[in-house]
Design a protein around this motif. Sequence first.
Motif, PDB file in Angstrom:
ATOM      1  N   LEU A 133       0.826  -1.206   0.000  1.00 28.54           N
ATOM      2  CA  LEU A 133       0.000   0.000   0.000  1.00 28.54           C
ATOM      3  C   LEU A 133       0.861   1.256   0.000  1.00 28.54           C
ATOM      4  O   LEU A 133       0.555   2.241  -0.681  1.00 28.54           O
ATOM      5  CB  LEU A 133      -0.917   0.011   1.234  1.00 28.54           C
ATOM      6  N   PHE A 134       1.924   1.219   0.801  1.00 30.19           N
ATOM      7  CA  PHE A 134       2.815   2.369   0.933  1.00 30.19           C
ATOM      8  C   PHE A 134       4.246   1.912   0.632  1.00 30.19           C
ATOM      9  O   PHE A 134       4.998   1.567   1.547  1.00 30.19           O
ATOM     10  CB  PHE A 134       2.735   2.959   2.341  1.00 30.19           C
ATOM     11  N   PRO A 135       4.645   1.873  -0.642  1.00 27.69           N
ATOM     12  CA  PRO A 135       5.975   1.355  -1.011  1.00 27.69           C
ATOM     13  C   PRO A 135       7.129   2.063  -0.311  1.00 27.69           C
ATOM     14  O   PRO A 135       8.182   1.450  -0.088  1.00 27.69           O
ATOM     15  CB  PRO A 135       6.022   1.592  -2.525  1.00 27.69           C
ATOM     16  N   ILE A 136       6.942   3.329   0.066  1.00 24.24           N
ATOM     17  CA  ILE A 136       8.018   4.056   0.756  1.00 24.24           C
ATOM     18  C   ILE A 136       8.383   3.378   2.071  1.00 24.24           C
ATOM     19  O   ILE A 136       9.527   3.434   2.522  1.00 24.24           O
ATOM     20  CB  ILE A 136       7.619   5.538   0.999  1.00 24.24           C
ATOM     21  N   THR A 185      -2.078  11.014  -2.162  1.00 18.92           N
ATOM     22  CA  THR A 185      -1.642   9.616  -2.069  1.00 18.92           C
ATOM     23  C   THR A 185      -2.309   8.916  -0.896  1.00 18.92           C
ATOM     24  O   THR A 185      -2.850   7.810  -1.035  1.00 18.92           O
ATOM     25  CB  THR A 185      -0.113   9.541  -1.907  1.00 18.92           C
ATOM     26  N   ILE A 186      -2.280   9.544   0.274  1.00 19.21           N
ATOM     27  CA  ILE A 186      -2.856   8.931   1.467  1.00 19.21           C
ATOM     28  C   ILE A 186      -4.359   8.729   1.303  1.00 19.21           C
ATOM     29  O   ILE A 186      -4.898   7.657   1.610  1.00 19.21           O
ATOM     30  CB  ILE A 186      -2.544   9.788   2.710  1.00 19.21           C
ATOM     31  N   LEU A 190      -6.717   5.284   1.334  1.00 17.63           N
ATOM     32  CA  LEU A 190      -7.880   5.088   2.207  1.00 17.63           C
ATOM     33  C   LEU A 190      -9.075   4.572   1.407  1.00 17.63           C
ATOM     34  O   LEU A 190      -9.795   3.668   1.854  1.00 17.63           O
ATOM     35  CB  LEU A 190      -8.243   6.400   2.905  1.00 17.63           C
ATOM     36  N   ARG A 191      -9.276   5.130   0.221  1.00 19.96           N
ATOM     37  CA  ARG A 191     -10.370   4.654  -0.624  1.00 19.96           C
ATOM     38  C   ARG A 191     -10.130   3.204  -1.035  1.00 19.96           C
ATOM     39  O   ARG A 191     -11.074   2.388  -1.052  1.00 19.96           O
ATOM     40  CB  ARG A 191     -10.486   5.555  -1.848  1.00 19.96           C
ATOM     41  N   ASP A 192      -8.881   2.866  -1.343  1.00 19.54           N
ATOM     42  CA  ASP A 192      -8.547   1.488  -1.706  1.00 19.54           C
ATOM     43  C   ASP A 192      -8.868   0.540  -0.555  1.00 19.54           C
ATOM     44  O   ASP A 192      -9.378  -0.572  -0.770  1.00 19.54           O
ATOM     45  CB  ASP A 192      -7.061   1.368  -2.055  1.00 19.54           C
ATOM     46  N   LEU A 193      -8.557   0.955   0.679  1.00 13.84           N
ATOM     47  CA  LEU A 193      -8.799   0.102   1.844  1.00 13.84           C
ATOM     48  C   LEU A 193     -10.287  -0.098   2.094  1.00 13.84           C
ATOM     49  O   LEU A 193     -10.729  -1.194   2.427  1.00 13.84           O
ATOM     50  CB  LEU A 193      -8.139   0.716   3.075  1.00 13.84           C
ATOM     51  N   THR A 213     -13.693  14.104  -2.028  1.00 12.99           N
ATOM     52  CA  THR A 213     -13.336  13.327  -3.220  1.00 12.99           C
ATOM     53  C   THR A 213     -13.337  11.832  -2.944  1.00 12.99           C
ATOM     54  O   THR A 213     -13.477  11.031  -3.889  1.00 12.99           O
ATOM     55  CB  THR A 213     -11.947  13.722  -3.753  1.00 12.99           C
ATOM     56  N   ILE A 214     -13.180  11.415  -1.684  1.00 14.48           N
ATOM     57  CA  ILE A 214     -13.128   9.977  -1.378  1.00 14.48           C
ATOM     58  C   ILE A 214     -14.289   9.524  -0.512  1.00 14.48           C
ATOM     59  O   ILE A 214     -14.531   8.318  -0.379  1.00 14.48           O
ATOM     60  CB  ILE A 214     -11.806   9.587  -0.689  1.00 14.48           C
ATOM     61  N   ALA A 215     -15.030  10.441   0.110  1.00 14.41           N
ATOM     62  CA  ALA A 215     -16.076  10.071   1.060  1.00 14.41           C
ATOM     63  C   ALA A 215     -17.340   9.609   0.342  1.00 14.41           C
ATOM     64  O   ALA A 215     -17.627  10.003  -0.788  1.00 14.41           O
ATOM     65  CB  ALA A 215     -16.394  11.244   1.979  1.00 14.41           C
ATOM     66  N   ASP A 216     -18.093   8.764   1.054  1.00 12.83           N
ATOM     67  CA  ASP A 216     -19.419   8.357   0.595  1.00 12.83           C
ATOM     68  C   ASP A 216     -20.498   9.277   1.153  1.00 12.83           C
ATOM     69  O   ASP A 216     -21.442   9.631   0.449  1.00 12.83           O
ATOM     70  CB  ASP A 216     -19.707   6.917   1.031  1.00 12.83           C
ATOM     71  N   ARG A 217     -20.331   9.646   2.417  1.00 12.72           N
ATOM     72  CA  ARG A 217     -21.292  10.529   3.063  1.00 12.72           C
ATOM     73  C   ARG A 217     -20.549  11.553   3.909  1.00 12.72           C
ATOM     74  O   ARG A 217     -19.373  11.359   4.241  1.00 12.72           O
ATOM     75  CB  ARG A 217     -22.265   9.761   3.962  1.00 12.72           C
ATOM     76  N   ALA A 218     -21.243  12.625   4.259  1.00 10.96           N
ATOM     77  CA  ALA A 218     -20.652  13.691   5.067  1.00 10.96           C
ATOM     78  C   ALA A 218     -21.625  14.140   6.145  1.00 10.96           C
ATOM     79  O   ALA A 218     -22.839  14.214   5.913  1.00 10.96           O
ATOM     80  CB  ALA A 218     -20.279  14.879   4.188  1.00 10.96           C
TER      81      ALA A 218
END
Length: 245
Positions: A133-136, A185-186, A190-193, A213-218
């Motif tokens: 997930l985080f190659p660094i 990136t972060i 989170l969306r991937d997870l 941009t990544i949330a489903d609800r607010a």
Amino acid sequence: MSAPNEAPPAGEPLLDVRDLVAGYGRKQVLHGVGLRVGAGEIVTLMGHNGAGKTTAIRSVLGALRPRSGTVRIAGRDTTRDPVRKVVAAGVAMIPSERFVFPDLSVHDNLLLGAANAPSGSGTAERLATVKDLFPILAERARQPAGSMSGGQQRMVSLGMALMARPRLLLLDEPSLGLAPSVVETIFGRLRDLADGEHLGILLLEQNVKQALTIADRAYVMRSGQIILEETAERMRLRPDFWDLF
């Protein structure tokens, strides 16, 4: 009663907060707060500083005992549970402050995160997943965590939380002080997870546009109360959502 890492009963959200009242000493901060997060859902809780957002997630985590109301995780009432029991139920929190063990290597920080993982969960396999997930984190595995940049330390702290295989992740201002490219990136991870692991995420964020941009609800909180619940899509289309704060 749900055992740790079991799915919530049919029809129940992963996190269900109802009529939550909480505060510090004589000061009441939350006034009947209600919110929910489903498995695989990212929910952002927005509001100005002092609105009560951090108090809300501290109450969910068990770090602050509510005065009234209920917190249910996967169908189980955890309102009065201490932090260790809430964590054992599959909850992880990443505070707004950088949280790493600075003198330890990135690799050792991640291994410490696995201390709260369910028994028999496969540490080596999980470590590989987190580094993918985080190659660094793989590239800098032997570097002291405290010598990394702010964004990289945020990835370490997120990786530590994920090593415990949580089903609910509480994030307090993950973009604070980070460059826009690092935030992107972060947030993408989170969306991937949420999509890939069915992880429920409650995201407290001042960076409203990025969170949406990544949330489903607010949810929008003002003066310790939820004043609006809306899909992220509808919130993005509002020409005047800044007037809510």
